[in-house]
Design an enzyme around this catalytic site. Structure first.
Site: not given
Ligand SMILES: Cc1cc2nc3c(=O)[nH]c(=O)nc-3n(C[C@H](O)[C@H](O)[C@H](O)COP(=O)(O)OP(=O)(O)OC[C@H]3O[C@@H](n4cnc5c(N)ncnc54)[C@H](O)[C@@H]3O)c2cc1C
Length: 312
Positions: A111, A121-122, A221, A231
């Protein structure tokens, strides 16, 4: 990666549906569109949508009216030039959207990449699955002694067993506590009708960083390549690298010319400091350069020599 039969059927139905379009598509990416690519023990990454292809990068760079009639080699040359000279905005004309299932500690690293659109997703609204990450034995390593941010020797025998037992037991206990706080199991069935459950937004605080979350993650992109260069790099933690490596496969299918340029000028290339460049020049001239007379710190020297010794 545990997908319910309903989820598998939904993915299969979407993959079967043909949608005629006048827009550019990438045949190799279409082959795996919607398909979850397994990552770690329960995670996945899957492409759910994309816009543009290599030609879109070229079109934007030339501000052209159509896909043009130039030869592939000219397009490749242009994409290589753009990548080499960090002329980045043409790459921002292509977009991709992923659905990712990932442990919370990986999500915390991910993040930090702020240039994407995310919808998670909550766990205020829904109950999190009883799924947590357990490293496979070859990734169960001790703290590195030379690098505070890394891993050293792989644990073996009783030490490895103890770690695995602790991880598993603690996660199971945490999930049992979560279910008790909610007074609901993973399917939403009430455990004890005689008492109220705690709100989902509070009960989740009992879960650990190894539990899985999910999100839709959309980026362009250019920013995707930036994410992957950080990463998929060996300095990144193995677990996020595993996702980056799966995503690199999707880039290869989506924009093969950009992918090749990315490997050539970014992933397999390396920035070298002015003093480092001078060391290389002196070495090429036959001078015996040592760390002491190089002008580099011991750490920079180690990094430069590791780079020069890196297998191609
Ligand atoms: C190996 C590794 C170790 C790390 N260790 C740590 C750590 O110990 N602690 C920690 O907190 N983080 C750590 N990070 C996270 C790192 O510091 C970055 O936050 C993360 O990699 C996101 O990079 P980014 O800002 O370039 O990406 P993005 O957020 O995607 O941004 C892309 C680019 O947009 C520009 N940009 C975006 N937002 C802004 C802004 N607000 N102002 C100016 N320019 C902006 C910058 O040019 C940036 O490079 C680590 C990352 C890696 C890869």
């Amino acid at each position: 990666m545990r997908l319910t039969p309903e989820q598998q059927a939904e993915i299969a139905a979407q993959a079967r549906a043909e949608q005629p379009t006048k827009r550019a598509t990438a045949a190799a990416l279409e082959e795996i569109l919607y398909q979850p690519l397994p990552v770690l023990d329960h995670g996945f990454v899957r492409v759910v949508d994309y816009m543009g292809d290599d030609a879109a990068v070229v079109q934007a760079a030339r501000v052209s009216y159509g896909r043009g009639t130039r030869r592939t080699s000219e397009d490749r040359g242009l994409i290589n030039y753009l990548m080499r000279h960090r002329h980045t905005t043409p790459f921002e004309m292509c977009e991709i959207k992923y659905h990712v299932k990932l442990p919370i500690f990986v999500a915390r690293q991910w993040i930090r990449h702020r240039t994407a659109n995310v919808n998670e997703y909550s766990a205020r609204y829904s109950i999190l699955d009883n799924e947590f990450y357990i490293p496979s034995p070859e990734h169960l390593a001790a703290q590195a002694t030379t690098n505070r941010q890394g891993r050293g020797e792989v644990l073996e025998g009783a030490a490895a067993h103890r770690v695995l037992d602790l991880l598993r037991e603690d996660a199971k206990r945490a999930y049992a506590g979560y279910a008790e706080l909610l007074n609901e199991d993973a399917s939403g069935a009430v455990l004890d009708p005689g008492r109220p459950g705690l709100a989902r937004e509070l009960a989740r605080v009992n879960l650990t960083l190894g539990f899985y979350t999910q999100w839709y993650w959309k980026t362009d992109l250019h920013n995707l390549l930036h994410f992957l260069s950080l990463r998929a790099d060996p300095h990144a933690q193995y677990e996020i690298r595993a996702y980056a490596e799966a995503m690199i496969e999707t880039v290869k299918r989506w924009v093969p010319t950009t992918y090749a340029a990315f490997l050539e000028y970014r992933m397999n290339a390396a920035p070298i400091s002015a003093t480092g460049l001078e060391v290389i020049r002196r070495r090429l001239a036959g001078e015996a350069v040592t760390q002491e007379n190089s002008g580099l710190s011991p750490r920079e020297w180690r990094e430069l020599t590791a780079l020069l010794d890196r297998p191609s």
